[in-house]
Structures are given as C-alpha cells and as structure tokens.
Write an enzyme that holds these catalytic residues in place. Structure first.
Site, PDB file in Angstrom:
ATOM      1  N   GLN A 216       0.818  -1.221   0.000  1.00 11.30           N
ATOM      2  CA  GLN A 216       0.000   0.000   0.000  1.00 11.30           C
ATOM      3  C   GLN A 216       0.849   1.266   0.000  1.00 11.30           C
ATOM      4  OE1 GLN A 216      -3.206   0.057  -0.414  1.00 11.30           O
ATOM      5  NE2 GLN A 216      -3.561  -2.137  -0.199  1.00 11.30           N
ATOM      6  N   LYS A 239      -1.600  -3.049  -7.856  1.00 10.48           N
ATOM      7  CA  LYS A 239      -1.967  -1.849  -7.083  1.00 10.48           C
ATOM      8  C   LYS A 239      -1.229  -0.619  -7.609  1.00 10.48           C
ATOM      9  CE  LYS A 239      -2.657  -4.666  -2.937  1.00 10.48           C
ATOM     10  NZ  LYS A 239      -4.080  -4.879  -2.735  1.00 10.48           N
ATOM     11  N   CYS A 377      -8.831  -8.215   5.003  1.00 10.80           N
ATOM     12  CA  CYS A 377      -7.695  -9.132   5.298  1.00 10.80           C
ATOM     13  C   CYS A 377      -6.832  -8.582   6.414  1.00 10.80           C
ATOM     14  CB  CYS A 377      -6.853  -9.396   4.051  1.00 10.80           C
ATOM     15  SG  CYS A 377      -7.757 -10.196   2.741  1.00 10.80           S
TER      16      CYS A 377
HETATM   17  N1  PMP Z   1      -0.282  -6.536   2.005  1.00 12.66           N
HETATM   18  C1  PMP Z   1      -1.079  -5.476   1.932  1.00 12.66           C
HETATM   19  C2  PMP Z   1      -0.824  -4.324   2.831  1.00 12.66           C
HETATM   20  C3  PMP Z   1      -2.117  -5.448   1.014  1.00 12.66           C
HETATM   21  O1  PMP Z   1      -2.918  -4.388   0.956  1.00 12.66           O
HETATM   22  C4  PMP Z   1      -2.317  -6.550   0.164  1.00 12.66           C
HETATM   23  C5  PMP Z   1      -3.458  -6.569  -0.830  1.00 12.66           C
HETATM   24  N2  PMP Z   1      -4.690  -6.206  -0.286  1.00 12.66           N
HETATM   25  C6  PMP Z   1      -1.457  -7.632   0.280  1.00 12.66           C
HETATM   26  C7  PMP Z   1      -0.451  -7.595   1.199  1.00 12.66           C
HETATM   27  C8  PMP Z   1      -1.597  -8.834  -0.581  1.00 12.66           C
HETATM   28  O2  PMP Z   1      -1.338  -8.500  -1.912  1.00 12.66           O
HETATM   29  P1  PMP Z   1      -1.599  -9.551  -3.068  1.00 12.66           P
HETATM   30  O3  PMP Z   1      -3.004 -10.043  -2.876  1.00 12.66           O
HETATM   31  O4  PMP Z   1      -1.423  -8.755  -4.322  1.00 12.66           O
HETATM   32  O5  PMP Z   1      -0.602 -10.635  -2.924  1.00 12.66           O
END
Ligand code: PMP
Length: 419
Positions: A216, A239, A377
């Site tokens: 982020q 992202k 999450c």
């Molecule tokens: N860490 C953070 C802070 C996130 O925001 C995210 C995605 N929401 C992830 C890890 C995981 O990323 P990815 O699903 O692209 O592996």
C-alpha cells in the site's frame, strides 16, 4: 507512449491535469447501474491506463516467446524486455543492483518466498518474530506457519486508538531471541503510514532483518530501499496500475544469496543430476519455471507511467483528496472514521451507526460507487477497534473531489434507506 503531461494548469488543488490523467483510463468511462463509475477501491486493485494496456497488446502481438531458453529472435526480444522490466523496478525502488529484484506473483508470494527461503533456513526453536497489529493476513499467516513448524514465537506490536503503532512497545519487544521483523509500510485497512525508517534502524541495532510489506506504500510515495536500509521490500503490480499475477521481492543481495530456494524447477538451476543439483545465481535462483513474462513487462510499463507523472505529485494530490474526504465525511452524523493517524495515505475506513458495512456497499453500488466492505484481510485491526468490518473508500490519483461529494451523498442515501 505516455499520454499524461504535467501542467501547471490545474483542477482546483491538483498539480497535474486531472482530466488528462482520467482520459488515460478507459474503465473510468464505464457506467455501472446507469451511473458513471466512481471507483474508490484502489487499495484492493488500481485500474490500468491505456499505455500499459497498449504495452501488453504490443508484447502479445509482436514479442511473445518463452525467455532465457532459446537463441531465436522472439525469445531474445522477450528476454531483453523482461530484463528491462527488472531494471525499471530496480530504479523505481532505487535498489543497488538489478539482481536484487525477484519477480514473484505478488506481495503474498514474495512474503511466502522470504518465509521459506530465509525463515525456514534461519529461524529456530524459541526464536522470536515481531509483527504488528496492522499487518495484512499475508504478513501474518506465513509467519504463523513457520512459528508452528519451528516452535518460534510471534510478538505483536500494539496500536493506539488512532491506528498508529506504539513504537515504545515495539522497541521493548526486542531481546536476544528476536530474529526477524515483518512490518507493513502503510496499513491497507486504515491508511496509517508507519515510521519504518526509524523501526528498521532500531531492528538493525540487534542485527535483525526487516521485511517491509509495501503493497500500500509503493503506489503512493517515492521509495528508496537503500535509504530505508530495509532487508526485504515487497509489493504487487496490480496496485500500481499494472497487471495481476506479478509483483516483486526486493532483497539485499547478501541475504538473497544466503537463502535457500523456495520453488524448484527450470531456470533456477545451473546443473541437475540425480546425485546433485547446483542452484542458479540470484535472481534466477528464485524464479523457477516460466515467469509471468507479459505481466512483468506490463509492470515495467506501469512503472514508466507512474514515474512520468511523478510519485511526489501523486502523493501531494492524494493528500488533498484525503483532507477533503476526511472533512466531508466527518460532517455526516453517525459516521465514524476508523483510523485517524497523523500520517495517512488516502484511505478512509468508516462505520455508520446501526448499518452493516455490506449494506452500505450494496446501496452505494446502486449509484455506481465502488467501495470495499469487510475486514480487508486485517482481522486483528478489526478486533482492536471491536468492529467486525468497515466500509473503505481508497483513493487514487485519478479520483476527484466531485467523486468524494458523490460518496458523501450516497452515504446519506444509505442512512435514509436504513434508519
Ligand atoms: N499486504 C497489503 C498491505 C495489502 O494491501 C495486500 C493486498 N490487499 C497484500 C499484502 C496482498 O497482496 P496480493 O493479494 O497482491 O498478494
């Protein structure tokens, strides 16, 4: 070709021409439920501009082949472009060498790589791993799996009512058993920007390596891994206006070299016999099998696009969106913002008295407004604030003030429907 040009002529507070920025994103023309799309779910995934889409099409139509394995024209072109994408990422994070950039399938994959490659080799029974309450599940669960396997212990840095880390408590957690720190740079649930430089420096006094989850942060601020002196830094392309299915692990070369491979297969070896296999050098040691070639090249194009606008411009513009959104939403009776840190990115998590976040998301969707509802999450964050879920509006540099006004109007409609 990048179509964004910086201008001094601005929409109120913008440092760049927001209309031209928006024109680069075809999806922003979409109508949802008959209303113009208002996309405020950028923390989950950001949209892709035309130059990146064009780059993917160009790769697929004129450059595609498997890399590293043939002397024919297309394989050489694809290999060159893939290597060039790696160098773009190296420059983007200011890594010392391009071999310190490993292409992975994303943030989650990168963290799992470090857990298997570093953790399983170096963490032993009784060792302690420091994480924080703000971590995304992807920087919790792999370490829990490791702790269970090794008999290691996870220590957790608490947060205050604003959603800021308690740095004194962090420092108190260190002792001679501390062997690893996993630290989120910017909270996806709350937007809190953590003082990672200071925290990394402290960990290094104990010679403890630090992994930064930058999923982020990378889209919203200029990065310099050498200045931060972090040992590992990870993020996902999707992202940052890039494709899904690719991300990076930055790691200091000495650490990457000391680590064991995560996945075995083609390309990560220099020789294989049934008696003995010799692993390849970094970065190849960690890129077994056919990598996400197209996605990595698209990632490189996304980096070009963002760099052309300038991460400092993006950060400044998004701060103005954050200030406006915070002021506008704070005026709504019964709305409580969760996460009010002094240092934040443009993320607003909120709850409405008496209304479930999923109902908020559903009604806003009827007006074409995309927000995320749920635990993001980050269940430990929800538990800390004693809420099961929040609604989260997360902004990107292509959002505008009028969309925040529409969000506020939508929230008032939700209240009329439910209260
Ligand atoms: N860490 C953070 C802070 C996130 O925001 C995210 C995605 N929401 C992830 C890890 C995981 O990323 P990815 O699903 O692209 O592996």
């Amino acid at each position: 070709m990048n179509s964004v040009t910086l201008t001094r002529q601005t929409e109120d507070f913008s440092v760049f021409d927001i209309d031209r920025v928006r024109a680069d994103f075809p999806i922003l023309q979409l109508k949802v439920n008959g209303k113009p799309l208002i996309y405020l779910d950028n923390a989950a995934s950001c949209q892709m501009p035309q130059p990146v889409i064009d780059r993917l099409v160009r790769y697929q139509t004129t450059q595609h082949a498997n890399i590293n394995r043939a002397v024919h024209y297309l394989s050489e072109v694809a290999t060159m472009e893939y290597d060039s994408a790696r160098r773009k990422l190296q420059q983007f994070v200011n890594a010392r060498e391009d071999r310190e950039i490993i292409f992975t399938s994303g943030t989650t994959d990168s963290i799992n790589l470090v857990m298997h490659g570093y953790g399983r080799k170096f963490i032993k029974t009784g060792d302690e791993i420091i994480l924080t309450t703000l971590e995304h599940h992807s920087n919790i669960v792999p370490w829990q799996m490791l702790a269970k396997e090794k008999g290691a212990i996870i220590r957790v840095v608490p947060i205050n009512d604003q959603g800021e880390l308690d740095i004194d408590e962090y420092e108190k957690l260190f002792n001679e058993r501390t062997k690893f720190v996993g630290l989120i740079h910017v909270s996806n649930a709350l937007g809190t920007i953590n003082p990672i430089q200071r925290m990394i420096k402290f960990a290094h006094r104990f010679s403890v390596p630090v992994l930064i989850d930058g999923a982020q942060a990378a889209p919203h601020m200029a990065l310099d891994v050498q200045a931060l002196d972090c040992d590992f830094y990870v993020f996902s392309a999707h992202k940052l206006c890039g494709p899904t299915g690719v991300g990076i692990l930055y790691g200091k070369a000495t650490l990457l070299e000391a680590m064991q491979p995560f996945k075995g297969g083609g390309d990560m070896i220099t020789s294989v016999t049934f008696e003995e296999t010799i692993y390849n050098t970094i970065p190849h040691k960690f890129e077994a099998g056919t990598p996400p070639i197209a996605a990595a090249i698209g990632f490189g194009a996304a980096i070009d696009y963002l760099t052309n606008i300038g991460l400092d411009h993006i950060a400044a513009y998004e701060q103005t969106l954050l200030e406006y959104a915070t002021a506008t939403l704070s005026e709504i009776p019964g709305l409580r913002i969760i996460g009010t840190a002094a240092e934040k990115t443009a993320v607003i998590s909120f709850i409405l008295d008496g209304i479930h976040p999923h109902d908020i998301g559903t009604i806003l969707n009827q007006d074409g407004i995309a927000v995320r509802t749920g635990h993001h999450c980050a269940q430990p964050v929800m538990q800390r604030f004693k809420v099961p879920a929040t609604s989260r509006a997360s902004f990107a540099f292509y959002n505008r003030k009028t969309e925040i006004d529409a969000l506020a109007a939508g929230i008032r409609t939700v209240q009329k429907v439910f209260l």
